[in-house]
Enzyme design. Structure first.
Site, PDB file in Angstrom:
ATOM      1  CB  CYS A  12      -0.909   0.027   1.222  1.00  0.00           C
ATOM      2  SG  CYS A  12      -0.080   0.157   2.726  1.00  0.00           S
ATOM      3  CB  CYS A  15       4.467  -0.474   2.121  1.00  0.00           C
ATOM      4  SG  CYS A  15       3.481  -1.623   2.673  1.00  0.00           S
ATOM      5  CG  ASP A 443      -2.775  13.297 -30.189  1.00  0.00           C
ATOM      6  OD1 ASP A 443      -1.980  14.144 -30.573  1.00  0.00           O
ATOM      7  OD2 ASP A 443      -3.496  12.538 -30.831  1.00  0.00           O
ATOM      8  CG  ASP A 642      -4.993   8.870 -31.669  1.00  0.00           C
ATOM      9  OD1 ASP A 642      -4.164   9.527 -31.643  1.00  0.00           O
ATOM     10  OD2 ASP A 642      -5.417   8.418 -32.680  1.00  0.00           O
ATOM     11  CG  ASP A 646      -0.498  10.783 -28.401  1.00  0.00           C
ATOM     12  OD1 ASP A 646      -0.067  11.732 -28.492  1.00  0.00           O
ATOM     13  OD2 ASP A 646      -1.606  10.334 -28.912  1.00  0.00           O
TER      14      ASP A 646
END
Length: 856
Positions: A12, A15, A443, A642, A646
Site C-alpha cells: 500500500c 509501505c 492530442d 491515441d 502519446d
C-alpha cells in the site's frame, strides 16, 4: 548518480512512503522516489560516499526487499505478464478456498438468527463447546490461506509503520483470540456447571468476523491486482515496432544483418513497405515515409537526400538509401521506450484514505485497548478475566470490516458502471486520481479529429464545375498512394464518379504529380509546383491562403496553361469534439491541445472547437515534457491520446486516457480506455470518478461512525451508569449495520448518469429515420443493372493507410464498383456490379497483407 532499484514486499502507499523515508534518511542520498505501481525506486545519491548495497540494506532494515535490475538488455527480463498471471492465479485460489470455508462458517454462526436449521450436535447450551470448536476449525484454514496479512501487517507494525495490513491483522487476530478465550470460558463453565458463564460466551465468539475480514479484503486485492502491471506490456509493444533486421551495404553488396549489428555510418537500403531500422539521413533516392508510429500524424512526409529518417517509420513508396546516425539505445524509438519506463516509475500512486488513517487508527486503538485492560484490572480488584475481556472487546468492536469494504466496494461498482458506458478503468488508482485533475491535455489527430483526411472544399475555375474538377483530380491522384490523394479518390467514389486511366504518371518529390489524360498533360500539387511550371494562377493563391488559414491543405489542379481549380483536404474534427471541450469547461477543467501540426493549422482547429490554449509543432518526446511542465506548475493533468507518440505523455500524466480506436501501445500505457473513441466519454469518466470518491468518503464516514460509537461502549465508559460493557448483539449489529450501510451506499453508484449525454431511449421514443444516402444508391439510379453488397471481416488493419490499401486491392477486382473499409469495425463493405466469388475477394485482401476471417 541516479539508480533504479526493484523493491519487494510493498502492499500500500504507507509501505512506499516508509521505504522512501528510510532511504532519504541516508546522508549521501539527495532524492528517493518509490513507485508502488511498478514496485521500483529511483534514487539520486553520491556514489563516492555510498554504495547501492548500502541503499539495499536500508530498505531491508525497513522491512522490505530491494535489488538492482538486470543491466544486460540482451538478456530477456522475466515476463511481467507471466508473473502477474501467476500472482493472480495464486490469489484466485486463496479467494476460492476462503469462500469455501467462510460460507459454512457464516451459516453456523449467523444462520440461526435468520431461522435457518443447524445440525443437532451444534444446538443447545450443552453443545456450546462443539458450536465454538466447529467455528474455530472453519476459521483456521482461512487464517492459514491468508497468512500474508499477518506476515506483512505485524512486520510493519514492528517497524512502527502500520498500514492497512496491520489493521486487518490486528482486528482479525483480536477476534480469533477473543473467540479462543470464549471457548475456554465455555469449557470451564460446562466443567463446573456454571451455565451462566456458558450463556455469556455461547454467542460471543467473533470467528465469522475474522473470516469475513480476510476473505473480503482478499477479494478487493484480487480485483485491484487484475488491473495492475500494464506498463511493461506497453514497453514490449514499443520494442516490437522496430524491425529485427536491416539491409546494409557492405563491400558493395547488400547483406541482411540483425539490427543490433548496425553501426553508425552504415548505409542501409529501404524498399517500399519496409520499416526503417535505425535513425539516419537519406543519401540517395526519395520516398514518402509514414511517421505516424512516432508522431501520430496521419500524413506521410516526403523524404529526399539530406532529410532525416527515424527508426520504426514505414517507407510507403520509393526506395532509398540512408546513412545510420543513431543506433541501439540512441534511436528515437529507444528514447520513447525510456520515457515510458521513467514516467511510469515516477508516477506516485494515490494513497488510500484507509491507509492514511491506519497509521493513526491502529496505534490509537491498541493504546485504548491497553489502557482499558489496565483500568479494568485495577478497578475490578485485579480480575484478569474482566481486564482481558474489556481490552480485547475494544479491538473486536473496532474490527475494520466496514473500513475494509469502504473503498473496494465503491471501486467495484464505479468501474463496473464505467464499463457499461464504454469507459474501461484499468486501476483503482486511476479512478481515484481522476477526480482531482484540473487540466486536461488533448492530442489533436485521432482524438479531437477523425485522424483521416477528407475533402472539405472544391473550388473550380470558370471553365469547370465541381464534379468535373473532382473527376479530373480523382483520375490524376488514382495511381498515387498519398493519403491526400486517397481522400480525393474516396470523395469521387462516394459521389459515384467513374474515373479514367491516366498515362505517363510521374510523382514529383515534394511537389505533386504529373500525368496525361486524353492526350493532354495535367498537373496536381502544391503552389510551388504550379509556379515552377509557369501556369497562370489567377486568383487561386488568395483562395488557397484562406483555406490554409482554416487549417486545410489546398491542392492545385492545372493543365499546361492555367490552374483549373483548387481542392482542399483536411483532417476534420469529430462530431462530439466541440461538445466535449465545452463539457470539460463546465467541469471546471483547463483544456490544452497538443499537436505536431504547424501553428496556423493548430490555431484554426482550436478556434473551431473552442480550445484557447494550443501547443503546436510539438515533437513526440516534447509531449511528455509539456505534460511534465504543467505538473511542475502545480497542475493535476489528465492526458487524452491515441498514438504511439502519446504513450510517454499518457504514462507521465496523473491519469492517461486512451481513445479505444488508437494504437495498442497508447491503450496499454493509459490508465483509462475510452472504448467508443468518443471524447465525451472522457468528461463522463471525470464525473464518474468524482461520484465514486464522494461515495468512498461517505463509506469511510459510516465505517468510522460505528467504530467511534462502539469503542467507548466496549471500553466500559458507560458501565457506571448503565452497567453496559460489551453486548455481543450490539457488536454484531454494529458491524452488520456498518457493512450494510457501506454496501448500500456504494450500490447507489449503479444509478450514475452523465449529464453530458442524453438518457438512453426506453423503447417508446420515436425513431428518427435517417435520410437516404445518395452514395449508397448509385446502383439503383443506373437502370436495371443488378447490384449487391458483401461485408468482409478483416484482421490486421492498424491505420488509415491499411484502410486505403484494402480498398485499393478490392476496387482493382473486376466487378467491384465500390469498396469502403472501416478501421474500427475491422471490416470492408464492397458493392458488386458483376458476380465476384468470395474466394476472389479473400485472395485480393490476403495479397494486400491482411487476413480475412469471414464474408457475409
Amino acid at each position: 548518480m541516479k539508480q533504479t532499484f526493484q523493491v519487494t514486499g510493498m502492499t500500500c502507499s504507507a509501505c512506499s512512503a516508509h521505504v522512501e523515508k528510510a532511504v532519504n534518511k541516508l546522508e549521501a542520498v539527495s532524492k528517493a522516489e518509490v513507485s508502488l505501481m511498478t514496485n521500483s525506486m529511483s534514487v539520486e545519491y553520491n556514489a563516492d560516499a555510498i554504495s547501492p548495497q548500502d541503499i539495499i540494506h536500508a530498505v531491508e532494515q525497513a522491512g522490505y526487499g530491494a535489488s538492482l535490475p538486470q543491466k544486460d538488455k540482451a538478456v530477456p527480463l522475466p515476463d511481467p505478464n507471466s508473473q502477474l498471471a501467476q500472482e493472480l492465479s495464486a490469489m484466485k485460489r486463496r479467494l476460492i478456498w476462503s469462500f469455501v470455508f467462510l460460507i459454512p462458517l457464516f451459516y453456523i454462526s449467523m444462520g440461526h438468527m435468520l431461522g435457518a436449521p443447524l445440525p443437532s450436535f451444534l444446538v443447545g447450551m450443552e453443545n456450546a463447546l462443539a458450536f465454538g470448536l466447529t467455528q474455530l476449525l472453519l476459521t483456521l484454514p482461512i487464517l492459514y490461506i491468508n497468512d500474508t496479512y499477518y506476515k506483512v501487517g505485524f512486520k510493519t507494525l514492528w517497524h512502527r509503520a502500520p498500514n492497512m495490513d496491520s489493521l486487518i491483522a490486528v482486528g482479525s487476530a483480536a477476534a480469533v483470540i477473543y473467540g479462543i478465550f470464549a471457548i475456554y470460558q465455555i469449557g470451564y463453565g460446562l466443567g463446573h456447571g456454571d451455565m451462566e458463564l456458558v450463556a455469556r460466551y455461547h454467542m460471543d465468539l467473533y470467528f465469522e468476523s475474522a473470516g469475513m475480514i480476510l476473505t473480503l479484503i482478499t477479494l478487493g486485492k484480487f480485483l485491484e491486482k487484475r488491473s495492475k502491471g500494464k506498463t511493461s506490456q506497453a514497453i514490449n509493444r514499443l520494442m516490437d515496432l522496430a524491425p529485427k533486421t536491416a539491409h546494409v551495404l557492405r563491400d558493395g553488396a547488400e547483406v541482411e544483418i540483425p539490427v543490433e549489428e548496425v553501426r553508425v555510418g552504415d548505409h542501409i537500403v529501404v524498399r517500399p513497405g519496409q520499416s526503417i531500422p535505425v535513425d539516419g539521413v537519406v543519401v540517395e533516392g526519395s520516398s514518402a515515409v509514414d511517421e505516424s508510429a512516432l508522431t501520430g500524424e496521419s500524413l506521410p512526409v516526403d523524404k529526399g537526400p539530406g532529410d532525416k529518417v527515424a527508426a520504426a517509420s514505414m517507407n510507403r513508396s520509393g526506395s532509398f538509401t540512408f546513412e545510420a546516425l543513431r543506433v541501439g539505445e540512441d534511436t528515437t524509438l529507444a528514447q520513447m521506450i525510456r520515457l515510458v519506463e521513467e514516467a511510469a516509475a515516477s508516477k506516485a500512486p494515490i494513497a488510500k484514505l484507509a491507509d492514511k488513517v491506519a497509521g493513526v487508527f491502529v496505534p490509537v486503538v491498541m493504546a485504548i485497548a491497553a489502557i482499558t485492560a489496565l483500568v479494568w484490572f485495577f478497578v475490578s480488584g485485579y480480575d484478569v478475566t474482566k481486564a482481558l475481556t474489556a481490552g480485547v472487546a475494544v479491538l473486536v468492536i473496532s474490527c475494520p470490516c466496514a473500513l475494509g469494504l469502504a473503498t473496494p466496494v465503491a471501486i467495484m461498482v464505479g468501474t463496473g458502471k464505467g464499463a457499461e458506458n464504454g469507459i474501461l478503468i484499468k486501476s483503482a488508482e486511476a479512478l481515484e486520481t481522476l477526480h482531482s485533475i484540473d487540466t486536461v491535455v488533448l492530442d489533436k489527430t485521432g482524438t479531437l479529429t477523425q485522424g483521416k483526411p477528407v475533402v472539405t472544399d472544391i473550388l473550380p475555375g470558370s471553365d469547370m464545375d465541381e464534379e468535373g474538377l473532382l473527376l479530373l483530380a480523382a483520375c490524376l491522384e488514382g495511381p498515387s498512394e498519398h493519403p491526400l490523394a486517397a481522400a480525393i479518390v474516396e470523395e469521387s467514389r462516394r459521389r459515384g464518379l467513374s474515373s479514367a486511366v491516366v498515362t505517363n504518371f510521374t510523382a514529383v518529390h515534394g511537389r505533386g504529380v504529373r500525368a496525361t489524360l486524353k492526350d493532354r498533360t495535367f498537373l496536381a500539387g502544391n503552389q510551388a509546383m504550379m509556379e515552377e511550371t509557369g501556369v497562370a494562377l489567377g486568383d487561386f493563391p488568395q483562395k488557397a491562403e484562406e483555406l490554409a488559414a482554416q487549417g486545410k491543405t489546398p491542392l492545385y489542379f492545372a493543365d499546361e496553361n492555367q490552374v483549373l481549380g483548387v481542392i482542399a483536404v483536411a483532417d476534420t474534427p469529430k462530431p462530439t469534439s466541440a461538445q466535449a471541450v465545452s463539457a470539460f469547461r463546465q467541469l471546471g477543467l483547463d483544456v490544452v491541445m497538443l499537436t505536431g501540426d504547424n501553428q496556423r493549422t493548430a490555431d484554426a482547429i482550436g478556434k473551431e472547437l473552442g480550445v484557447t490554449q494550443v501547443m503546436a509543432q510539438v515533437l513526440p518526446q516534447d509531449k511528455e515534457a509539456k505534460v511534465r511542465q504543467l505538473q511542475e506548475a502545480g497542475k493535476k493533468v489528465a492526458m487524452v491520446g491515441d498514438g504511439i507518440n502519446d504513450a510517454p505523455a499518457l504514462a507521465r500524466a496523473d491519469v492517461g486516457l486512451a481513445i479505444g480506436a488508437g494504437t495498442d501501445v497508447a491503450i496499454e500505457s493509459a490508465d483509462i480506455v475510452l472504448m467508443k473513441s468518443d471524447l465525451l466519454d472522457a468528461a463522463a469518466a471525470v464525473e464518474l470518478s468524482r461520484a465514486t470518491i464522494r461515495n468512498i468518503k461517505e463509506n469511510l464516514f459510516w465505517a468510522f461512525f460505528y467504530n467511534s460509537l462502539g469503542i467507548p461502549l466496549a471500553a466500559g465508559v458507560f458501565y457506571h451508569w448503565t452497567h453496559w460493557q460489551l453486548n455481543p448483539m450490539f457488536a454484531a449489529a454494529a458491524m452488520s449495520l456498518s457493512s450494510f450501510c457501506v454496501v448500500s451506499n456504494a450500490l447507489r453508484l449503479r444509478f450514475f448518469k452523465s449529464k453530458f449525454r442524453p438518457a438512453p431511449c426506453s423503447g417508446a421514443c420515436p425513431v428518427e429515420q435517417p435520410e437516404p444516402d445518395e452514395s449508397n444508391q448509385i446502383n439503383d439510379e443506373k437502370g436495371d443493372e443488378q447490384t449487391m453488397e458483401k461485408k468482409i471481416q478483416i484482421e490486421g488493419m492498424m491505420c488509415q493507410h491499411c484502410v486505403a490499401h484494402v480498398e485499393k486491392a478490392l476496387t482493382a477486382l473486376g466487378g467491384v464498383s465500390a469498396a469502403q473499409a472501416d478501421l474500427e469495425g475491422k471490416c470492408a463493405t464492397v458493392t458488386l456490379s458483376a458476380p465476384v466469388s468470395d474466394e476472389e475477394l479473400k485472395e485480393a485482401v490476403t495479397a494486400a497483407g491482411y487476413e480475412v476471417v469471414g464474408i457475409q
